[in-house]
Design a protein around this motif. Structure first.
Motif, short mmCIF file in Angstrom:
data_model
loop_
_atom_site.label_atom_id
_atom_site.label_comp_id
_atom_site.label_asym_id
_atom_site.label_seq_id
_atom_site.Cartn_x
_atom_site.Cartn_y
_atom_site.Cartn_z
N ASP A 86 0.78 -1.14 -0.19
CA ASP A 86 -0.20 0.53 0.04
C ASP A 86 1.45 0.78 -0.78
OD1 ASP A 86 -2.90 -2.11 0.26
OD2 ASP A 86 -2.78 -0.94 2.19
N ARG A 87 2.15 1.37 0.80
CA ARG A 87 2.74 2.31 0.77
C ARG A 87 3.13 2.68 -0.57
NH1 ARG A 87 5.23 0.56 4.82
NH2 ARG A 87 7.05 -0.30 3.86
N LEU A 88 3.87 1.54 -1.17
CA LEU A 88 4.68 1.96 -1.95
C LEU A 88 3.94 2.26 -3.48
CD1 LEU A 88 7.05 -1.08 -2.90
CD2 LEU A 88 7.84 0.94 -2.51
N ALA A 89 2.59 1.44 -3.36
CA ALA A 89 1.38 2.02 -4.53
C ALA A 89 0.93 3.79 -4.19
CB ALA A 89 0.27 0.70 -4.85
N GLU A 90 0.71 4.09 -3.04
CA GLU A 90 0.03 5.41 -2.75
C GLU A 90 1.28 6.69 -3.01
OE1 GLU A 90 0.12 8.18 1.56
OE2 GLU A 90 -0.73 6.07 1.19
N GLN A 91 2.79 5.65 -2.69
CA GLN A 91 3.57 6.64 -3.45
C GLN A 91 3.86 7.10 -4.86
OE1 GLN A 91 7.50 5.09 -1.44
NE2 GLN A 91 6.71 5.33 0.57
N ILE A 92 3.62 6.11 -5.58
CA ILE A 92 3.90 6.19 -6.75
C ILE A 92 2.55 6.78 -7.55
CG2 ILE A 92 6.28 5.14 -7.43
CD1 ILE A 92 4.46 2.76 -7.89
N GLU A 93 2.04 6.27 -6.89
CA GLU A 93 0.03 6.72 -7.19
C GLU A 93 0.03 5.75 -8.36
OE1 GLU A 93 -0.42 10.86 -8.87
OE2 GLU A 93 0.70 11.75 -6.96
N TYR A 94 -0.11 4.78 -7.67
CA TYR A 94 -0.64 3.24 -8.35
C TYR A 94 -1.61 2.11 -7.75
CZ TYR A 94 -0.54 -1.89 -10.54
OH TYR A 94 -0.26 -2.45 -10.97
N ASP A 95 -2.89 2.61 -8.83
CA ASP A 95 -3.79 1.65 -8.14
C ASP A 95 -4.02 0.53 -8.40
OD1 ASP A 95 -6.78 0.80 -7.20
OD2 ASP A 95 -8.01 3.03 -7.24
N TYR A 96 -3.60 -0.55 -7.40
CA TYR A 96 -3.52 -1.98 -7.95
C TYR A 96 -4.85 -2.81 -8.43
CZ TYR A 96 -2.97 -6.87 -7.16
OH TYR A 96 -3.03 -8.95 -7.05
N GLU A 97 -5.98 -2.16 -7.27
CA GLU A 97 -7.63 -2.58 -7.59
C GLU A 97 -7.84 -2.47 -8.62
OE1 GLU A 97 -8.29 -4.72 -5.88
OE2 GLU A 97 -7.03 -4.71 -4.07
N ALA A 98 -7.95 -0.92 -8.81
CA ALA A 98 -8.36 -0.58 -10.36
C ALA A 98 -7.79 -0.96 -11.25
CB ALA A 98 -7.88 1.09 -10.40
N CYS A 103 -8.17 -5.61 -15.84
CA CYS A 103 -7.75 -6.72 -16.79
C CYS A 103 -8.49 -7.87 -16.45
CB CYS A 103 -5.95 -7.06 -15.87
SG CYS A 103 -5.40 -8.53 -16.80
N ARG A 104 -9.27 -8.27 -15.50
CA ARG A 104 -10.09 -9.24 -14.55
C ARG A 104 -11.14 -8.67 -16.20
NH1 ARG A 104 -11.28 -8.85 -9.82
NH2 ARG A 104 -10.21 -9.85 -9.07
N LYS A 105 -11.97 -7.38 -16.91
CA LYS A 105 -12.41 -7.46 -17.10
C LYS A 105 -12.11 -7.69 -18.84
CE LYS A 105 -14.73 -3.98 -15.22
NZ LYS A 105 -15.14 -2.65 -15.47
N LYS A 106 -10.55 -7.84 -19.61
CA LYS A 106 -10.49 -7.65 -20.28
C LYS A 106 -10.11 -9.54 -20.26
CE LYS A 106 -5.99 -6.62 -23.36
NZ LYS A 106 -5.65 -6.16 -23.32
N TRP A 107 -9.71 -9.76 -19.05
CA TRP A 107 -9.76 -11.47 -19.20
C TRP A 107 -10.75 -11.81 -19.50
CZ3 TRP A 107 -5.81 -14.78 -18.53
CH2 TRP A 107 -6.22 -16.20 -18.02
N GLU A 108 -12.04 -11.07 -18.98
CA GLU A 108 -13.30 -12.30 -18.77
C GLU A 108 -13.83 -12.26 -20.38
OE1 GLU A 108 -15.22 -10.74 -16.08
OE2 GLU A 108 -14.43 -11.37 -14.16
N LYS A 109 -13.54 -10.98 -21.39
CA LYS A 109 -14.26 -10.54 -22.44
C LYS A 109 -12.92 -12.06 -23.50
CE LYS A 109 -13.85 -6.86 -26.35
NZ LYS A 109 -14.39 -5.70 -26.50
#
Length: 154
Positions: A86-98, A103-109
């Protein structure tokens, strides 16, 4: 979702990050207490994203392996790894869940569109089911539609 999705997700993120990868992320004040000196560490943006993804995947994997049995994992290490990700993601403004959801939507498609052969067979059988059975040379109806005849339209 299994191991295939994990590799698919990492591959998709890597494709997306090829332009971002040139950017360098500086990690300052990495201190070695034994030598009493500090370092500045440089990683690419893509490397940090990969670390975040690996931490999340490791947590999920260990949750399956350890479950409720290992108190030390559950109380201490799991939270430590989660906080680090979480700390690393916050520092580089990366949203893992998004990123995972996208990617899940693309995978399912892709999964949905990957088996057009079955859809074609079902459609051919539905169209052919409406045909009347053909008569044999003797003029008698044999009472069956053969799948190959239905598909070929004979």
């Amino acid at each position: 979702m299994g191991i295939g999705f994990i590799f698919f997700f990492l591959d998709e993120e890597e494709k997306r990050l090829t332009k971002e990868e040139e950017k360098q992320v500086m990690i300052e004040k990495a201190i070695n207490l034994r030598l009493m000196c500090d370092y500045v560490v440089s990683c690419s943006y893509g490397d940090i994203v990969l670390l975040i993804c690996m931490l999340h995947d490791y947590i999920k994997m260990m949750d399956k392996i350890k479950g409720e049995d290992d108190i030390q994992w559950k109380v201490y290490y799991r939270q430590k790894f989660q906080n680090m990700a979480d700390r690393l993601a916050e520092q580089i403004e990366y949203d893992y869940e998004a990123a995972v959801e996208k990617c899940r939507k693309k995978w399912e498609k892709q999964e949905k569109n990957s088996d057009v052969g079955e859809d074609a067979l079902v459609l051919a059988l539905k169209r052919g089911a409406g045909k009347k059975p053909e008569k044999t040379e003797e003029g008698k109806n044999d009472g069956r539609n053969h799948v190959s005849e239905i598909i070929s339209g004979v």
